[in-house]
Scaffold this motif. Sequence first.
Motif, PDB file in Angstrom:
ATOM      1  N   SER A  67       0.834  -1.210   0.000  1.00  0.00           N
ATOM      2  CA  SER A  67       0.000   0.000   0.000  1.00  0.00           C
ATOM      3  C   SER A  67       0.862   1.250   0.000  1.00  0.00           C
ATOM      4  O   SER A  67       0.564   2.232  -0.706  1.00  0.00           O
ATOM      5  N   LYS A 122      -6.208  15.132   5.555  1.00  0.00           N
ATOM      6  CA  LYS A 122      -6.752  13.918   6.169  1.00  0.00           C
ATOM      7  C   LYS A 122      -6.023  13.595   7.464  1.00  0.00           C
ATOM      8  O   LYS A 122      -6.651  13.237   8.473  1.00  0.00           O
ATOM      9  N   THR A 153      -7.620  13.271  11.284  1.00  0.00           N
ATOM     10  CA  THR A 153      -7.551  12.009  12.025  1.00  0.00           C
ATOM     11  C   THR A 153      -6.793  12.183  13.333  1.00  0.00           C
ATOM     12  O   THR A 153      -7.180  11.624  14.373  1.00  0.00           O
ATOM     13  N   TRP A 192      -8.102  11.409  17.190  1.00  0.00           N
ATOM     14  CA  TRP A 192      -7.390  10.583  18.171  1.00  0.00           C
ATOM     15  C   TRP A 192      -7.082  11.386  19.442  1.00  0.00           C
ATOM     16  O   TRP A 192      -7.204  10.878  20.559  1.00  0.00           O
ATOM     17  N   ASN A 251      -0.972   8.336   7.662  1.00  0.00           N
ATOM     18  CA  ASN A 251      -2.369   7.943   7.424  1.00  0.00           C
ATOM     19  C   ASN A 251      -2.511   6.437   7.312  1.00  0.00           C
ATOM     20  O   ASN A 251      -3.447   5.840   7.872  1.00  0.00           O
ATOM     21  N   LEU A 252      -1.601   5.805   6.604  1.00  0.00           N
ATOM     22  CA  LEU A 252      -1.627   4.343   6.506  1.00  0.00           C
ATOM     23  C   LEU A 252      -1.380   3.698   7.872  1.00  0.00           C
ATOM     24  O   LEU A 252      -2.030   2.713   8.239  1.00  0.00           O
ATOM     25  N   SER A 253      -0.450   4.248   8.625  1.00  0.00           N
ATOM     26  CA  SER A 253      -0.110   3.692   9.937  1.00  0.00           C
ATOM     27  C   SER A 253      -1.268   3.820  10.922  1.00  0.00           C
ATOM     28  O   SER A 253      -1.491   2.923  11.754  1.00  0.00           O
ATOM     29  N   LEU A 254      -1.995   4.931  10.834  1.00  0.00           N
ATOM     30  CA  LEU A 254      -3.114   5.138  11.753  1.00  0.00           C
ATOM     31  C   LEU A 254      -4.195   4.080  11.584  1.00  0.00           C
ATOM     32  O   LEU A 254      -4.937   3.780  12.528  1.00  0.00           O
ATOM     33  N   GLU A 255      -4.293   3.492  10.406  1.00  0.00           N
ATOM     34  CA  GLU A 255      -5.263   2.424  10.185  1.00  0.00           C
ATOM     35  C   GLU A 255      -4.946   1.194  11.035  1.00  0.00           C
ATOM     36  O   GLU A 255      -5.836   0.380  11.315  1.00  0.00           O
ATOM     37  N   HIS A 256      -3.688   1.055  11.440  1.00  0.00           N
ATOM     38  CA  HIS A 256      -3.249  -0.122  12.207  1.00  0.00           C
ATOM     39  C   HIS A 256      -2.822   0.224  13.631  1.00  0.00           C
ATOM     40  O   HIS A 256      -2.371  -0.657  14.367  1.00  0.00           O
TER      41      HIS A 256
END
Length: 373
Positions: free
Chosen positions: A18, A40, A44, A48, A242-247
């Motif tokens: 990704s 974005k 986010t 948090w 942003n990708l890391s925040l998904e996990h």
Amino acid sequence: MSVPFIDIKRFEPGFLNSWNEKVKTMSENAQFIGGAEAEKLEATLASWAETKYAIGCANGTDAIQLALRAVGVNRGDKVLLPDSTFWATFEAVVNVGADPYTVDTNPVDLQMDFETFKEAALKVKPKAAIVVHLYGWGTKDIGALRKFCKDESISLIEDGAQCFGVKWKGHSLYKDALISTTSFYPAKVLGAAGDGGAVFTNEEELSILTRRLANHGRTSHYEHGIVGWNSRMDSLQAAFLNLSLEHLKDRIDSRIKSQAVYYKELPSLGIQPIKPPADYTENGYCNVTLVNPEDRPKIEAVLKTKGIGFGNIYPGAMSDQPGAKPHLIERFGSDFNARRISKSVLNFPLFAYMKDSELEEVFAAIKEYNQTK
């Protein structure tokens, strides 16, 4: 089997694919500064943090300097800060031209001592103060500290470089801060692919001023109402975050799970871990123990022979740093806890998705040390 002190390469399945696709697309479209990824990310982050505003910036040190400037700290102003912290906290005060005063450490929660802070504040009457939320939690006195600073008209800046995802009384630790900061250095719980930072606040005026300061003091593209500097977060860092925040929830849960094993096993091995104060839900940023200063190098020697990483966070008090001498005005606290703790602190490996077998390797090394005593 060797065990690193921290491993930041344990990505979730598909994460790198990704990320590589994101870099390709953004590069093809020259999306490097600002834009959708940055917008974005800030939305986010604010969610948090449970704050109205989040402002991305170039790094965690800049975030502290931005916060200092935003609350009006200028040349010659007095600022209190902990004697136990990373150097960036101290140098941020110096870099905005203010005069630093250090406050000693509480020996129980290892945070800035509130009683010593009050003594210092009433004597110095500072323009601002910085409290640092160390180790993935914060001071047991955070509520009283915030109230005291508000009552005494002291702008309290909260350096949260290590506490993203930490909760106090069920809410984000950043939620009720006047202004707070974080770092996205890759080794943090929420790390970028390089440097990055953010400032959080619920005050609209502070958010506007912080954003202007981070972008050359701009009031419009070619109009500069104040002198700031270039501290914009680039879009690629925003995209990685942003990708890391998904996990992130899974990563924090994994860290806390490994931390719980340390809490359970270390006491039986003769090592007492330090736990967060009541009302805190930690983020598993790091494992913290205090050992006899005479024993620490012996334990470390065994760890080295086994290829097991360790840390000393932090190995010295700010007031003892050579670079502090020309700038430090006064040090508060007669117990020198910061100095004593720095000689005793020992951090064992802790990171997301740590394996049970790796924890067992750490415990085996400690057992081997105990057999040599």
